[in-house]
Design a protein around this motif. Structure first.
Motif, PDB file in Angstrom:
ATOM      1  N   ASP A  31       0.837  -1.203   0.000  1.00  0.00           N
ATOM      2  CA  ASP A  31       0.000   0.000   0.000  1.00  0.00           C
ATOM      3  C   ASP A  31       0.869   1.248   0.000  1.00  0.00           C
ATOM      4  N   ASP A  33      -1.393  -3.165  -3.900  1.00  0.00           N
ATOM      5  CA  ASP A  33      -1.584  -1.720  -4.009  1.00  0.00           C
ATOM      6  C   ASP A  33      -0.213  -1.094  -4.256  1.00  0.00           C
ATOM      7  N   ASN A  63      -6.080  -4.466  -4.956  1.00  0.00           N
ATOM      8  CA  ASN A  63      -7.290  -4.002  -5.638  1.00  0.00           C
ATOM      9  C   ASN A  63      -7.019  -2.763  -6.491  1.00  0.00           C
ATOM     10  N   HIS A  64      -6.041  -1.957  -6.095  1.00  0.00           N
ATOM     11  CA  HIS A  64      -5.718  -0.774  -6.902  1.00  0.00           C
ATOM     12  C   HIS A  64      -4.904  -1.113  -8.152  1.00  0.00           C
ATOM     13  N   HIS A  85      -3.053  -9.902  -0.783  1.00  0.00           N
ATOM     14  CA  HIS A  85      -3.311  -8.477  -0.518  1.00  0.00           C
ATOM     15  C   HIS A  85      -4.331  -8.308   0.611  1.00  0.00           C
ATOM     16  N   HIS A 124      -3.432  -4.079   2.199  1.00  0.00           N
ATOM     17  CA  HIS A 124      -4.812  -3.607   2.056  1.00  0.00           C
ATOM     18  C   HIS A 124      -5.203  -2.656   3.182  1.00  0.00           C
TER      19      HIS A 124
END
Ligand SMILES: [Fe+2]
Length: 449
Positions: free
Chosen positions: A131, A159, A196-197, A302, A337
């Protein structure tokens, strides 16, 4: 004096022509080399303008500069960046656990030189974080601090690049930071997985650049584009990324590899993947089963299975995998995450109620209350680590000092500063430390066999 001036002129010339040669300077990747070999290999990638140039790469073995196989190129034409090329060379016949000089030539002239650190058979150090890639001062501070730890490799738990893992975001938010001052990306391989990004995004043609810019093992489930479990690209929108990714799309989302005494299982945990589906579960079971001989088994994802942050508290869809991980003796599960650092006690979990995605997965916990990571170091159960404090804004800072807000099995929760994980691996010992941007220790545990 004259020699000094000549050297300075040569260095300046190399620096200037290197600057002009690359859009992104050469960076190391593990490539499709999941298993260590007596002669190791690494992939070297760099990005250039969209023009024909004669690129060659040489590796110094002993006193000889050895030419490597021809450089391959893929063109990426996904707005808003102008079309550019992703060049790739595989460095071969490398001695394990060594520093190997290499150089990149354009039209016969050296434009880049560095030393690659190759995979070690035994004890080694890696850094983990997630992240991270938002281009912030916090991300840069973390990057500087982990480079100082001199890892043998860096693993990023997703991420990778904000806001949407776009090719146009990679330069300011990723390469400029990790390749910037320390040039760490030219010295050690970075590995990662899509968060997810980093997934395809409906609005952007250049989203999901992960598949085009990274080179990682292609030994994951043999998914084809459009199949259930594959990253959902939209035809006509993401075509350029898919074309530039070649065989990496969609297969590179999950994979496994061995590094010293550790077998790593890396899973795409995005909601479009159902790890309970027969094909995916079969791959996962076979992978863990085949790793029985490894001293340690570690899983990276993640989305965490077990964590205490109020944010993303119900993103628990991987929890049903816990019994499988336990059956195969997984020691640690790393996730991101959630933008902070968390560590659980060693856990076993039997799910009793699995609802839809985004709803809590209930079950029965068995917690190893004796493990303390200092004097009692043999865990019974899996320790879950969230290392999502790599640069993006932190989540739920207030919970750091409010222990009553933690789940009963959470043993460390640090959300008031950015941090990263240093893992020192030996055959019979894992030493995990969480460090802040000044290199100060925030948490530490030892696991032994
Ligand atoms: Fe995320």
């Amino acid at each position: 004096m004259r020699l000094g001036t000549a050297l300075l002129t040569a260095c300046l010339a190399l620096g200037l022509s290197a600057q002009e040669a690359f859009l992104v300077k050469p960076y190391l990747q593990l490539g499709d080399a999941p298993v260590p070999a007596a002669r190791e290999r690494l992939d070297l990638l760099w990005h250039t303008a969209d023009r024909d140039e004669a690129w060659t790469v040489e590796v110094r073995l002993g006193k000889r500069w050895v030419p490597q196989a021809p450089v391959t190129q893929r063109r990426l034409a996904a707005p808003p960046l102008p079309p550019h090329r992703i060049c790739r060379a595989t460095l071969r016949d490398l001695p394990p656990g060594a520093q190997v000089p290499y150089r990149v030539k354009r039209d016969g002239a050296v434009v880049f030189e560095a030393e690659a650190r190759t995979r070690k058979a035994g004890a080694h150090r890696l850094v983990l974080l997630g992240d991270a890639g938002d281009g912030s001062a916090n991300q840069m501070a973390v990057a500087k601090a982990f480079a100082a730890e001199q890892p043998d490799m860096v693993f990023m738990v997703g991420d990778l690049v904000y806001g949407r893992g776009r090719a146009s975001e990679y330069r300011p938010n990723f390469f400029a930071v990790y390749h910037g001052a320390s040039e760490l990306m030219a010295k050690v391989p970075f590995l990662g997985l899509p968060g997810n990004h980093d997934a395809p995004f409906p609005g952007f043609e250049d989203a999901s650049a992960y598949y085009a810019y990274w080179s990682l093992p292609l030994n994951g489930p043999a998914l084809k584009p459009g199949e259930p479990g594959a990253a959902p690209v939209k035809a006509g929108l993401h075509d350029a990324i898919v074309a530039a990714a070649g065989p990496a799309f969609p297969r590179m989302a999950s994979y496994s590899f061995d590094w010293g005494p550790v077998h790593w299982t890396v899973l795409d945990s995005n909601p479009y993947v159902d790890w309970d589906s027969p094909a995916l579960k079969a791959w996962l079971e076979a992978d863990l089963k085949a790793a029985r001989g490894a001293a340690w088994r570690i899983v990276a994802v993640h989305h965490p299975l077990f964590q205490s942050s109020r944010t993303h508290l119900d993103d628990q869809w991987l929890r049903p995998l816990s019994p499988l991980f336990e059956k195969h003796g997984v020691a640690l599960v790393f996730a991101g995450h959630v933008h902070n650092y968390q560590r659980t006690a060693p856990l076993s979990f039997v799910p009793t109620k699995i609802g839809p995605r985004g709803k809590a997965v209930e079950g029965t916990f068995t917690v190893d209350e004796t493990f303390d990571g200092r004097t009692r170091t043999r865990p019974r159960g899996i320790i879950h680590i969230v290392t999502g404090a790599g640069g993006a804004d932190l989540y739920d800072r207030w919970q750091t000092d409010v222990r009553t807000s933690w789940q009963p099995w959470t043993r460390a929760f640090i959300a008031d500063q950015h941090s990263f994980t240093v893992l020192d691996v030996e055959a019979k010992k894992l030493r995990l430390r969480q460090l802040d941007t000044q290199g100060r220790e925030l948490d530490a545990i030892t696991l032994t066999k």
